[in-house]
Design a protein around this motif. Structure first.
Motif, PDB file in Angstrom:
ATOM      1  N   LEU A   1       0.845  -1.194   0.000  1.00  0.00           N
ATOM      2  CA  LEU A   1       0.000   0.000   0.000  1.00  0.00           C
ATOM      3  C   LEU A   1       0.876   1.237   0.000  1.00  0.00           C
ATOM      4  CD1 LEU A   1      -2.560  -1.008   2.780  1.00  0.00           C
ATOM      5  CD2 LEU A   1      -2.944  -1.040   0.330  1.00  0.00           C
TER       6      LEU A   1
ATOM      7  N   ASP B   1      -1.244   6.799  -2.033  1.00  0.00           N
ATOM      8  CA  ASP B   1      -2.343   6.923  -2.984  1.00  0.00           C
ATOM      9  C   ASP B   1      -3.374   5.803  -2.778  1.00  0.00           C
ATOM     10  OD1 ASP B   1      -3.575   8.237  -5.255  1.00  0.00           O
ATOM     11  OD2 ASP B   1      -2.994   6.445  -6.420  1.00  0.00           O
ATOM     12  N   ASP B   2      -2.882   4.575  -2.534  1.00  0.00           N
ATOM     13  CA  ASP B   2      -3.791   3.451  -2.283  1.00  0.00           C
ATOM     14  C   ASP B   2      -4.656   3.726  -1.053  1.00  0.00           C
ATOM     15  OD1 ASP B   2      -2.709   1.917  -4.400  1.00  0.00           O
ATOM     16  OD2 ASP B   2      -1.138   1.117  -3.073  1.00  0.00           O
TER      17      ASP B   2
ATOM     18  N   ARG C   1      -7.380   6.273  -1.590  1.00  0.00           N
ATOM     19  CA  ARG C   1      -8.490   5.797  -2.422  1.00  0.00           C
ATOM     20  C   ARG C   1      -9.441   4.840  -1.691  1.00  0.00           C
ATOM     21  NH1 ARG C   1      -5.783   4.443  -8.266  1.00  0.00           N
ATOM     22  NH2 ARG C   1      -4.850   6.478  -8.595  1.00  0.00           N
TER      23      ARG C   1
ATOM     24  N   GLN D   1       6.260   3.941   1.173  1.00  0.00           N
ATOM     25  CA  GLN D   1       5.356   2.854   0.796  1.00  0.00           C
ATOM     26  C   GLN D   1       5.303   1.884   1.951  1.00  0.00           C
ATOM     27  OE1 GLN D   1       6.206   0.836  -2.849  1.00  0.00           O
ATOM     28  NE2 GLN D   1       4.450  -0.477  -2.684  1.00  0.00           N
TER      29      GLN D   1
END
Length: 168
Positions: free
Chosen positions: A5, A8-9, A12, A53
């Protein structure tokens, strides 16, 4: 199983899932951080990835670990529809504190729009820190905090028990 993840993930995700995830992650990391790594972007070959990340490796997570680390938050009860905004909340006072104040409960609380409880300008997503602050000493908030549901005062411990049977 591996789950990657990035920021951005996470942005969303549906709001309720994102809220649960972002509240769950720090608690889980306190007790079991062996499966979590933060990887700087300069080590990732994807330029569109943000500055950090998350790498989640859930291979070593057993059902027993999951149950041991299942810390329920007030917002989780709210997201499940077990509590609602504006629902009345009271905190039972310990015997000595009740004598000092001349009453058994602090009654002027309610569930916020986020599913938390605000007391004395501070927002609580866990009942024990709230109960500790109200009573002036360590207290199990799941036993000391009650909500008024269907015209009946219900201890949060009962709601947590119901939540766990449907979410574990």
């Amino acid at each position: 199983m591996h789950i990657h993840l990035n920021d951005d993930d996470i942005s969303r995700m549906p709001e309720s899932l994102r809220h649960l995830f972002l509240n769950w992650l720090p608690e889980y990391l306190k007790t079991n951080n062996s499966w979590f790594e933060q990887i700087p972007v300069n080590q990732i070959r994807q330029p569109e990835v943000s500055s950090t990340q998350l790498f989640l490796n859930l291979e070593n997570q057993t059902l027993e670990n999951k149950a041991d680390n299942s810390h329920v938050r007030l917002s989780q009860l709210f997201d499940a529809g077990m509590t609602k905004r504006g629902m009345a909340v009271r905190v039972k006072l310990k015997r000595e504190e009740a004598k000092k104040r001349g009453r058994e409960y602090i009654n002027s609380l309610e569930i916020s729009a986020r599913g938390t409880i605000v007391y004395d300008g501070e927002e609580f997503d866990k009942p024990s820190p709230l109960a500790t602050k109200v009573t002036g000493g360590a207290a199990n908030g799941w036993e000391y905090v009650e909500v008024k549901k269907n015209n009946e005062w219900i201890c949060l411990d009962k709601l947590r028990e119901i939540w766990r049977t449907t979410n574990d």
